[in-house]
Write an enzyme that holds these catalytic residues in place. Structure first.
Site, PDB file in Angstrom:
ATOM      1  N   ASP A 196      -4.912  11.639  22.997  1.00 16.86           N
ATOM      2  CA  ASP A 196      -3.637  11.463  22.313  1.00 16.86           C
ATOM      3  C   ASP A 196      -3.598  12.185  20.975  1.00 16.86           C
ATOM      4  OD1 ASP A 196      -2.631  10.011  24.358  1.00 16.86           O
ATOM      5  OD2 ASP A 196      -2.725   8.063  23.371  1.00 16.86           O
ATOM      6  N   ASN A 219      -4.512   9.134   2.544  1.00 20.29           N
ATOM      7  CA  ASN A 219      -5.004   8.363   3.688  1.00 20.29           C
ATOM      8  C   ASN A 219      -5.549   9.250   4.801  1.00 20.29           C
ATOM      9  OD1 ASN A 219      -5.010   5.669   3.076  1.00 20.29           O
ATOM     10  ND2 ASN A 219      -3.220   5.148   4.304  1.00 20.29           N
ATOM     11  N   ASP A 260       0.816  -1.210   0.000  1.00 19.22           N
ATOM     12  CA  ASP A 260       0.000   0.000   0.000  1.00 19.22           C
ATOM     13  C   ASP A 260       0.853   1.264   0.000  1.00 19.22           C
ATOM     14  OD1 ASP A 260      -2.128  -1.707   0.108  1.00 19.22           O
ATOM     15  OD2 ASP A 260      -2.458  -1.474   2.265  1.00 19.22           O
TER      16      ASP A 260
END
Length: 413
Positions: free
Chosen positions: A280, A250, A150
């Protein structure tokens, strides 16, 4: 959609204008059935909006054709993988024998193993080389062929910050969620693509801007944020300096970096403060990226043909903060909260990581330049096949069947 009009066959430029053009045809109806009504009652109607970002197409109509035969092919190979040397040589030799101009990265051709290979030296001089960051090849590529995982498709996307040529990805890497083709039949598959009429999926990208010094930190701004609205006199699109502008396939990840404190960033949607993210960090992803980091953080998986942007918190400091999906046309903006104890860090498809300080902003919206990814079968089957083969989606041991009717009645009693 706000306007009611008949959809005609369109030409979508997914490659260089001075080379072969690729066309996508669509049927005269929408994915969700007949045209939506735009008039309600005798007088009410929806205002026309000529600035729509994208249109919903019937997936079966997304077929790739060539108005002119493709001439220039970019081959991208996963580096630091010796097992890909033979497939790379076979593919390059095959393309050169078809009298095509083959572009490869200079660092790939200069690989020590290839330099010592006599069979590769026979046609090495017929390859065109380029260097990332130095040579612009965006106007001279008709087709991209990826050999690897990918990451090769993500890298191919980063090379084209505007229109992207069609991408054909062969599964020669670790996961291969975005690479549907098997290399064993590459000659047949490549010939089919050159002939045209291949199924194609338009993977939307995010247009991202990092702007330094956008906001003025004062008491009025703090008061407005507490009320949930950011005044327009504090949003100046011309203010600040754009230090980075990227097309992301992405996701955009904002996290707390090396700090031990919680990340504390504000999330705006079309200029209005939506929420503050304490945890986070936060992931803003495309549907393609929904099966990557976002899925690991608990988000739903969205088919790449769905026009949407997903916002996923990373380990939020609130049990009710769940991932959300927003329309593709909105603009998201992320800034440090005024009372944040530490700075934040941002990365784009895992690259170009940098620090975000007070006064900086990250603006994200859907790009007008998707990545046209060629399907092996079709855009629905390929996606579900990747879910099953790569992510083992819903894989479990099946429940055993009952032997006779008496067993069923006894169990119920």
């Amino acid at each position: 959609f706000p306007t009611r009009r008949r959809v005609k066959p369109i030409t979508t430029h997914t490659g260089p204008a001075n080379q072969s053009q690729h066309t996508l045809t669509q049927r005269g109806h929408f994915l969700h059935g007949p045209y939506p009504a735009t008039h309600f009652g005798p007088k009410a109607c929806v205002l026309p909006n000529p600035t729509s970002v994208m249109h919903i197409q019937d997936p079966a109509s997304q077929r790739l054709t060539w108005s002119k035969p493709p001439l220039n092919v970019l081959v991208i190979r996963k580096i630091r993988d010796e097992t890909l040397l033979e497939p790379f040589k076979e593919l390059c030799r095959f393309l050169v024998e078809k009298h095509l101009m083959v572009y490869v990265e200079k660092k790939v051709v200069d690989d020590g193993s290839l330099m010592r290979d006599d069979s590769f030296s026979a046609f090495r001089n017929q390859l065109c080389t380029f260097r990332e960051g130095f040579d612009d090849i965006s106007d001279c590529i008709d087709l991209i062929i990826c050999l690897g995982g990918d990451g090769t498709l993500l890298y191919a996307s980063s090379l084209f910050q505007g229109s992207v040529p069609p991408v054909m990805a062969f599964h020669l890497g670790s996961l291969g969620f975005l690479t549907p083709f098997k290399f064993e039949s590459f000659r047949t598959e490549v010939d089919k693509v050159f002939e045209g009429n291949a199924a194609i999926i338009l993977r939307s990208r995010l247009k991202v801007k990092v702007v330094k010094g956008t906001f003025q930190r004062n008491e009025q701004l703090l008061s407005a944020q507490e009320n949930g609205i950011l005044p327009h006199n504090h949003i100046n699109n011309e203010a600040g300096k754009i230090t980075l502008q990227l097309q992301v396939l992405n996701e955009v990840v904002v996290d707390r970096g090396p700090s031990s404190y919680l990340s504390n960033v504000d999330l705006y949607l079309d200029g209005r403060l939506i929420t503050s993210v304490q945890g986070d960090g936060v992931i803003v992803s495309t549907p393609t990226g929904s099966t990557a980091y976002a899925a690991a953080a608990g988000a739903s998986m969205i088919h790449p043909n769905v026009p949407a942007i997903m916002v996923t918190p990373i380990c939020p400091h609130s049990l009710s903060f769940r991932p959300i999906v927003v329309p593709a046309g909105v603009e998201l903006m992320i800034t440090l909260s005024p009372d944040a104890r530490n700075t934040a860090w941002v990365s784009f498809d895992g690259r170009k990581r940098q620090e975000i300080q007070h006064g900086d902003s990250i603006k994200i919206t859907t790009s007008c330049f998707p990545v046209p990814s060629i399907c092996c079968h079709d855009l629905v089957y390929d996606w579900f096949d990747s879910l099953a083969q790569c992510l083992h989606w819903n894989v479990r041991k099946k429940q055993t069947r009952l032997t006779d009717a008496s067993d069923s009645s006894e169990t119920e009693n």
